[in-house]
Design a protein around this motif. Structure first.
Motif, short mmCIF file in Angstrom:
data_model
loop_
_atom_site.label_atom_id
_atom_site.label_comp_id
_atom_site.label_asym_id
_atom_site.label_seq_id
_atom_site.Cartn_x
_atom_site.Cartn_y
_atom_site.Cartn_z
N HIS A 58 0.83 -1.20 0.00
CA HIS A 58 0.00 0.00 0.00
C HIS A 58 0.87 1.26 0.00
CE1 HIS A 58 -3.54 2.26 2.19
NE2 HIS A 58 -3.46 2.60 0.92
N HIS A 62 1.21 4.22 -2.90
CA HIS A 62 1.03 5.66 -2.66
C HIS A 62 2.25 6.45 -3.13
CE1 HIS A 62 -2.48 6.59 0.18
NE2 HIS A 62 -2.67 5.33 -0.20
N CYS A 127 -7.35 8.63 1.82
CA CYS A 127 -7.05 7.20 1.60
C CYS A 127 -8.11 6.36 2.30
CB CYS A 127 -5.66 6.89 2.15
SG CYS A 127 -5.24 5.14 2.16
N GLY A 128 -8.46 5.23 1.69
CA GLY A 128 -9.51 4.35 2.24
C GLY A 128 -9.07 3.56 3.46
N HIS A 133 -0.29 1.38 6.54
CA HIS A 133 0.93 1.78 5.82
C HIS A 133 2.17 1.35 6.59
CE1 HIS A 133 -0.55 4.05 2.41
NE2 HIS A 133 -1.54 4.44 3.18
#
Ligand SMILES: [Zn+2]
Length: 157
Positions: A58, A62, A127-128, A133
């Motif tokens: 993830h 990004h 962000c969902g 992260h």
């Protein structure tokens, strides 16, 4: 019943590839003109090495969404592979070869190593799953990818 079509990604022999690598995985003419290309940035060896932790994949997604665009205006999309062994990059036809992609990917991944935060993960607005992260994990994966820079275009042994 699912319609029978050939999906290029599932035709690839995942036992025969050697990660990490960069591979052109698709090239399609757009009705009306122009092309869209798809690239695999494979980080871990499919079914052998542990896949990327989801937080790591993830964060790579990004960061590369920003850093690849620093080096090219032809990036359309960046997304993690569902199997978590790499990242897909969708481009315009101006990034025509794996060699072109490598030049941009290597620069973008080097920039990842300089990041102090994950862009787009500041809050739930952008962000969902903004807490899902791992910047340090992303850097480790990036270092392993770049350690094989010489061989990134060799998909098969
Ligand atoms: Zn996100």
């Amino acid at each position: 019943m699912i319609k029978k079509v050939v999906v290029e990604s599932f035709e690839l022999d995942h036992d025969a590839v050697v990660a990490p690598y960069i591979r052109k995985a698709g090239d399609k003419e757009i009705p009306g003109g122009g092309r869209v290309c798809k690239y695999d940035l494979r980080f871990t060896q499919p079914n052998v090495e542990p896949h990327l932790p989801i937080e790591t994949a993830h964060s790579i997604e990004h960061i590369l969404a920003f850093t690849l665009r620093e080096f090219s205006d032809d990036i359309i999309g960046v997304s993690p592979m569902g199997c978590l062994t790499g990242i897909y990059v969708i481009t315009t036809g101006n990034i025509a070869t794996a060699d072109d992609m490598k030049e941009i990917a290597v620069q973008g991944i080097r920039r990842l190593l300089e990041c102090e935060t994950v862009p787009g993960a500041e809050s739930s607005k952008s962000c969902g799953s903004y807490l899902l992260h791992d910047l340090e994990g992303a850097k480790k994966a990036a270092q392993a990818f770049l350690a094989n820079e010489e061989n990134l275009l060799n998909v098969f042994a």
